[in-house]
Scaffold this motif. Structure first.
Motif, mmCIF file in Angstrom:
data_model
loop_
_atom_site.group_PDB
_atom_site.id
_atom_site.type_symbol
_atom_site.label_atom_id
_atom_site.label_comp_id
_atom_site.label_asym_id
_atom_site.label_seq_id
_atom_site.Cartn_x
_atom_site.Cartn_y
_atom_site.Cartn_z
ATOM 1 N N LYS A 298 0.927 -1.266 -0.049
ATOM 2 C CA LYS A 298 0.069 0.107 0.117
ATOM 3 C C LYS A 298 0.962 1.300 -0.021
ATOM 4 O O LYS A 298 0.389 2.336 -0.590
ATOM 5 N N THR A 299 1.973 1.085 0.666
ATOM 6 C CA THR A 299 2.720 2.312 0.834
ATOM 7 C C THR A 299 3.219 2.762 -0.524
ATOM 8 O O THR A 299 3.411 3.967 -0.928
ATOM 9 N N LEU A 300 3.489 1.970 -1.378
ATOM 10 C CA LEU A 300 4.077 2.401 -2.780
ATOM 11 C C LEU A 300 2.979 3.120 -3.469
ATOM 12 O O LEU A 300 3.178 3.981 -4.005
ATOM 13 N N GLN A 328 9.162 5.312 10.206
ATOM 14 C CA GLN A 328 9.497 4.325 9.248
ATOM 15 C C GLN A 328 9.063 4.632 7.776
ATOM 16 O O GLN A 328 9.616 4.222 6.700
ATOM 17 N N HIS A 329 8.041 5.194 7.538
ATOM 18 C CA HIS A 329 7.478 5.726 6.336
ATOM 19 C C HIS A 329 8.354 6.805 5.680
ATOM 20 O O HIS A 329 8.629 6.740 4.577
ATOM 21 N N LEU A 330 8.801 7.501 6.427
ATOM 22 C CA LEU A 330 9.551 8.823 5.990
ATOM 23 C C LEU A 330 10.967 7.896 5.416
ATOM 24 O O LEU A 330 11.270 8.158 4.329
ATOM 25 N N ILE A 392 -3.714 8.790 4.787
ATOM 26 C CA ILE A 392 -3.967 8.484 6.172
ATOM 27 C C ILE A 392 -3.821 7.074 6.272
ATOM 28 O O ILE A 392 -4.241 6.224 5.684
ATOM 29 N N ASP A 393 -2.753 6.405 7.055
ATOM 30 C CA ASP A 393 -2.318 5.259 7.208
ATOM 31 C C ASP A 393 -3.090 4.777 8.456
ATOM 32 O O ASP A 393 -2.922 5.370 9.743
ATOM 33 N N GLU A 394 -3.734 3.497 8.193
ATOM 34 C CA GLU A 394 -4.106 2.628 9.478
ATOM 35 C C GLU A 394 -5.237 3.571 10.150
ATOM 36 O O GLU A 394 -5.194 3.848 11.198
HETATM 37 MG MG MG Z 1 2.154 -0.425 5.768
#
Ligand code: MG
Ligand code: ADP
Length: 694
Positions: A298-300, A328-330, A392-394
């Motif tokens: 999803k992050t990609l 971690q996303h950063l 927005i994650d999670e």
């Molecule tokens: Mg993720």
């Protein structure tokens, strides 16, 4: 009803009108159409009904001032003992020897004799068998019981209310009629009974069939108005706000896609990118929920969507629920982007002082292109130059209100992409995230081996340690998770500390890291980094690692006291492994005393890796009220009769019907739908929770 009982009903159940009383539905029914003979009784029978006479009473004393009463009750086919432990005076006075009664209760065996404790008793002359098909049971409270509003009392009150309504309906004297709330163009094609019938039948079904028809009609109605409300809201939002138009896919995106992306997108990622693309150039504000199992990439997708925003001259932000995740996303994003000239910064609670001031300034003047952060991003001090997309994650940790706050950060509200790894069953998604469009990544990147999940008892440490040792010797890393629950935080932390020492002794040849939520962010970060870099082989942690942490070399997830975790949490934790090419394992460790429900949870985990299957099972086991996130999401589940877990088909029907009407009458002007809009307005006013749904 007198003022005292009225007050109790109001206080205990919040019922203050006749209408509300009629919506106090029975929670079960018992078939009272059959009368048993005493010689037919069996030890494990459910409720039975007997007709006979009390032969005599006996009072039995059981120590100081304690006594109980036994009535010997016979129907000519045998004798049972009726037993009362309190209210004896009332019993003697009201139930007379020699008169005929209908007795109702669950028979048990005591000292070789059948007995019914605290039975329901009615004079046989007052109960007409023909009337007694299905007896309703109502939820009551202690206070209500003490004022004659036990289930039976409620039954009488509701019955007399319904009788009055039937007397007055059609006459000039308007004591109240049961108004129809669904028009014939809905009830007709769907073969739903009228509201009047439904309310009578739900309280007084003459047959299981009537009860069933009443339930379907009332459930449908409830779900229909929930859906009408959600879709109405979404449609109004759409008409009110224009969306930023991202017309081009430009250099930034293309450069990344062709020169930096280290692998092919999966088919599912491509499809979802198309869906997002279509939203972002439509002129409508995107409100999309991106569901995908842990590790589905999803992050990609989020990053590529952000690059499209950049291509169109906008900024983008990514909000994560925790500091660790934001960091971690950063890192992930910076790694992906390599040396591309894009400025990505972090803004969380721990970014302070000069650095913070500088970041705020750069956000405002637009020199930061992408900002990754936590709740800190929605503070009023954060001003964007031109925010075009918020990811927005999670989501389950962000409420609807927080989502809405983002909107005030641009002229037009930014497009919103909500990512969740907690797969939500369709019917639930339609209800909690009913205003969001849904995209699903239902395919994992190639080369992943399914995780093997095993169950072990906490007595089997030898083989557990052996397995861990073997994997580490193969070069892999291991997570060991301890539960940490708010209510027992102190004990849990102590368990973790002690457990950590035990593990250190058990694995003297390896290095261990330890992470929990009570540590200083810097220490936590340092410990995490040691594990990420491979300096430590075992990470002992609480659920802080639940979401997002990505260490592909970690191939074993050990969850201790697994019985204390819910299904979706277990699945989330398991998702931390299986990210590399190696065979991964998840070991659920429990004690011996497992409840049936826990047993089921463990079995499901061992059987499947499919997040959706797990979410369905979770919903069925726990019910939607408990499901993680439903509280924060703004949808309080205040359904009186429908059950989102079990009535999926009705949810779908209600949704389709509501959608059809919204499409037909987007501006609420058509006369034929006025009944519906009026009813919706009325519901929004009277039921506070409705306003919160979005
Ligand atoms: Mg993720
Ligand atoms: P999610 O956020 O959905 O849990 P991530 O975005 O963290 O998943 O992706 C998990 C891992 O898979 C990351 O290491 C990511 O780089 C990798 N990945 C993502 N998409 C692909 C793909 N199409 N092919 C191979 N690996 C991928």
């Amino acid at each position: 009803m007198g003022p005292r009982r009225t007050e109790i009903l109001q206080k205990e159940l919040g019922i203050s009108t006749w209408g509300q009383l009629l919506e106090h539905y029975p929670y079960k029914y018992v078939d009272r159409s059959r009368i048993y003979h005493i010689d037919e009784l069996q030890p494990d029978m459910p409720f039975v009904q007997l007709k006979g006479k009390i032969l005599s009473y006996e009072e039995v004393s059981t120590g100081k001032r304690k006594k109980f009463a036994v009535a010997y009750f016979s129907d000519g086919h045998g004798v049972v003992d009726l037993v009362w432990f309190n209210g004896l005076k009332y019993i003697y006075k009201n139930y007379k020897v020699g008169e005929e009664y209908i007795v109702f209760g669950r028979p048990g065996v005591y000292n070789g004799r059948f007995r019914i404790t605290h039975p329901d008793i009615d004079p046989a002359s007052e109960l007409q068998l023909s009337e007694m098909g299905m007896q309703p049971y109502y939820m009551t409270t202690e206070k209500m019981k003490n004022s004659g509003m036990q289930s039976r009392g409620m039954e009488r009150i509701i019955k007399s209310l319904l009788e009055r309504i039937s007397l007055s309906s059609g006459s000039d004297v308007n004591h109240g009629v049961i108004n129809e709330t669904l028009p014939p163009y809905i009830t007709g094609p769907l073969h739903l009974c009228s509201r009047d019938e439904a309310l009578r039948w739900i309280h007084y079904p003459q047959s299981p069939d009537e009860m069933q028809r009443a339930r379907v009609r009332l459930k449908f109605e409830e779900l229909f108005y929930v859906q009408l409300n959600i879709l109405r809201y979404a449609s109004d939002q759409r008409r009110k706000y224009r969306g930023n138009i991202f017309a081009t896919v430009g250099d930034i995106f293309n450069t990344f896609y062709h020169q930096y992306l280290p692998f092919e997108l999966t088919g599912a990622q491509k499809r979802v990118m198309h869906e997002i693309r279509a939203d972002m150039r439509s002129g409508r504000q995107m409100n999309r929920l991106l569901q995908g199992d842990v590790g589905s990439g999803k992050t990609l997708v989020a990053l590529m969507s952000m690059l499209i925003a950049l291509d169109n001259g906008y900024q983008a932000c990514l909000m994560a629920p925790t500091e660790i995740l934001a960091e971690q996303h950063l890192q992930t994003i910076r790694d992906f982007l390599g040396d591309m000239p894009i400025r990505v910064e972090l803004l969380t609670g721990i970014v302070k002082g000069k650095r913070r001031t500088e970041i705020l300034r750069a956000l405002h003047d637009g020199s930061i292109h992408i900002v990754v952060g936590t709740h800190a991003l929605i503070e009023d001090t954060v001003q964007f130059h031109r925010l075009g997309l918020a990811v927005i994650d999670e989501q389950h940790r962000f409420g609807v209100a927080q989502r809405a706050k983002l909107w005030s950060k641009g002229e037009n509200p930014p497009h919103v992409l909500v990512m969740t790894a907690t797969p939500i069953p369709r019917t639930l998604a339609m209800t909690i995230y009913g205003d969001l469009d849904v995209s699903v990544i239902d395919e994992l990147p190639p080369g992943r081996k399914p995780i093997q999940t095993l169950h072990k008892f906490d007595t089997q440490t030898t083989s557990l340690y052996q397995g861990i040792r073997q994997q580490i010797q193969l070069g892999r890393q291991v997570y060991i998770v301890f539960p940490l629950i708010k209510e027992s935080e102190k004990i849990d932390l102590q368990n973790l500390e002690e457990g950590f020492d035990v593990l250190k002794q058990a694995f003297p040849e390896f290095n261990l890291s330890k992470v929990h939520g009570k540590m200083k962010p810097a220490d936590k970060e340092a410990e995490m980094q040691r594990f990420v870099k491979g300096e430590t082989q075992i990470l002992v942690a609480t659920t802080v690692i639940e979401v997002g942490v990505n260490v592909p070399n970690a191939s074993v997830m050990v969850i201790l006291d697994a019985q204390r975790f819910g299904l979706s949490q277990l699945h989330q934790l398991r998702g931390r492994v299986g990210r590399g090419a190696d065979q991964s394992y998840c070991i659920l460790v429990t004690n011996y005393k497992l409840s049936t429900e826990t047993r089921k949870r463990i079995d499901i985990m061992c059987e499947t890796n499919d997040g959706f299957e797990i979410a369905e099972a979770d919903l069925k086991l726990r019910g939607p009220g408990d499901l993680e996130g439903t509280q924060q999401s703004g949808m309080a589940f205040d359904l009186k009769i429908a059950d989102i877990a079990r009535d999926g088909q009705l949810v779908q029907m209600a949704r389709d019907e509501a959608q059809r009407i919204i499409d037909d009458d987007p501006t609420c002007e058509s006369p034929q739908y006025q009944l519906l809009w009026n009813r919706l307005r009325q519901l929004r006013k009277t039921n506070i929770n409705w306003g919160a749904i979005s």
